[in-house]
Design a protein around this motif. Structure first.
Motif, short mmCIF file in Angstrom:
data_model
loop_
_atom_site.label_atom_id
_atom_site.label_comp_id
_atom_site.label_asym_id
_atom_site.label_seq_id
_atom_site.Cartn_x
_atom_site.Cartn_y
_atom_site.Cartn_z
N PHE A 9 -5.52 -7.83 4.75
CA PHE A 9 -4.51 -7.08 4.19
C PHE A 9 -4.07 -5.71 4.87
CE2 PHE A 9 -6.44 -9.47 0.83
CZ PHE A 9 -5.45 -10.03 0.13
N PRO A 10 -3.26 -5.80 5.95
CA PRO A 10 -3.15 -4.66 6.92
C PRO A 10 -2.62 -3.59 6.13
CG PRO A 10 -1.96 -6.62 7.40
CD PRO A 10 -2.36 -7.10 6.29
N ASP A 11 -2.88 -2.29 6.90
CA ASP A 11 -2.39 -0.94 6.20
C ASP A 11 -1.75 -0.18 7.12
OD1 ASP A 11 -2.52 1.58 5.53
OD2 ASP A 11 -4.42 1.71 4.55
N PRO A 12 -0.44 -0.21 7.07
CA PRO A 12 0.57 0.47 8.04
C PRO A 12 -0.02 1.87 8.55
CG PRO A 12 1.58 0.56 5.79
CD PRO A 12 0.32 -0.38 5.85
N ALA A 13 -0.75 2.47 7.67
CA ALA A 13 -1.25 3.85 8.23
C ALA A 13 -2.30 3.76 9.41
CB ALA A 13 -1.78 4.42 6.96
N LEU A 14 -2.79 2.80 9.44
CA LEU A 14 -4.05 2.29 10.42
C LEU A 14 -3.41 1.92 11.74
CD1 LEU A 14 -6.64 0.88 7.83
CD2 LEU A 14 -6.39 3.42 8.92
N THR A 16 -3.21 -1.00 14.89
CA THR A 16 -3.16 -2.28 14.85
C THR A 16 -4.19 -2.91 15.63
OG1 THR A 16 -1.50 -2.30 16.74
CG2 THR A 16 -0.60 -2.08 14.35
N ARG A 235 -7.93 6.60 10.17
CA ARG A 235 -6.72 7.32 9.60
C ARG A 235 -6.31 8.58 10.34
NH1 ARG A 235 -5.35 4.70 5.24
NH2 ARG A 235 -7.05 3.39 3.93
N LEU A 273 -8.65 -5.60 7.62
CA LEU A 273 -7.68 -4.75 7.54
C LEU A 273 -6.53 -5.24 8.17
CD1 LEU A 273 -9.60 -1.36 7.43
CD2 LEU A 273 -8.07 -2.19 5.84
#
Length: 312
Positions: A9-14, A16, A235, A273
């Motif tokens: 479940f990728p987090d766009p704030a982290l 790649t 982050r 992530l």
């Protein structure tokens, strides 16, 4: 979970992608009571590289009196010809650098401290004196075309001095980078950091003009905070994380320090992530199980135990 991997479940704030700086063969094995045979160390490094780790810190050129577990550096490096990974080595001083250069090392690391007490315990010098010792080492290495990493210990807390002020860590960090280090690894040597502390330090470094792409983080799991601290660093934009296969390692001069963040535990989180590492978790776990067999005890990594059904 499918085939031993978490759902992503990728987090766009982290970020790649994260580069894992594997320290198990050096920082991990130097703290083992058992002297691991040179051939086993070489095979360990080959297996780590085959699992997809593109940076594997191979050994240390510290005097054998202080780190007898790594006394075979001269015998080990020639066995690693052809290993498809960066193979940095730790050097404490100019003599260590000369030994590394004679064997064709292409990357080195120096090991400093943010606190006076640990500098005395580890290097028998003050912080200023240790930086003076590192200056010609870094300069000579850079002139020879080597990449140089700086380790900074006790960035968050010290067993003798307690909490370390942010400004002190920032000041010594800046000085190591100004010496010419390409990258600086911020060490939570006794594992006392918490995510808020990590964020505060990285913010202070940013405000002091330190580019985040020149920083790495190195967490110990004494209080179970290593993964949480890593996530806080991600982050803030950090994309290089130190970890040790199977959770090997600690610090011989800081007796309260437990093992490093386990590489498998880190990869499990990053896979979940959707953050690319290039590491095959199955092959890495098998490698840590294999090494645990040579050490005569199970791996402390929770992920290794879960995937391999090892008993604690």
């Amino acid at each position: 979970m499918i085939d031993g991997l978490p759902m992503a479940f990728p987090d766009p704030a982290l970020p790649t992608r994260v580069r894992i700086h594997e320290v198990g063969a050096r920082d991990g094995l130097q703290n083992e009571k058992t002297i691991v045979p040179t051939e086993v160390k070489a095979e360990f490094i080959r297996r780590l590289a085959a699992a997809g780790l593109d940076t594997v810190e191979a050994t240390s050129f510290v005097h054998p009196k202080w780190v007898p577990q790594l006394a075979d550096a001269e015998e080990l490096l020639p066995l690693l010809d052809g290993v498809p990974a960066r193979l940095p080595v730790l050097v404490p001083n100019r003599r260590g650098l000369d030994r590394a250069l004679a064997l064709g090392a292409r990357e080195i690391a120096v090991f400093g401290s943010a606190t006076e007490s640990f500098a005395r315990a580890n290097l028998n010098r003050s912080v200023d004196e240790s930086l003076e010792m590192f200056a010609p080492v870094v300069a000579t290495a850079r002139e020879a075309g080597l990449r140089v990493r700086g380790y900074l210990s006790m960035c968050f807390g010290d067993p003798w001095e307690g909490a370390v002020p942010l400004e002190r860590t920032v000041r010594v960090s800046r000085r190591l980078l100004d010496l010419g280090c390409d990258e600086l690894s911020l060490g939570d040597t006794i594992g006392v950091a918490t995510p808020g502390h990590v964020t505060a330090l990285l913010t202070a470094l940013h405000e002091a003009g330190v580019p985040v792409d020149r920083l790495a983080v190195h967490f110990h799991d004494t209080y179970g905070q290593a993964l949480a601290n890593t996530l806080a660093a991600l982050r803030c934009g950090v994309t290089t994380v130190d970890a040790s296969a199977g959770g090997l390692g600690g610090c011989p001069y800081a007796k309260s320090a437990t093992g490093n963040l386990a590489t498998e535990d880190l990869v499990w989180m990053l896979d979940g992530l959707g953050i690319a590492t290039g590491v095959d978790l199955g092959r890495l776990t098998a490698t840590s199980v294999w090494m645990a067999g040579h050490l005569g005890r199970p791996s402390p990594s929770r992920t290794v135990r879960a995937l391999s059904h090892q008993e604690p």
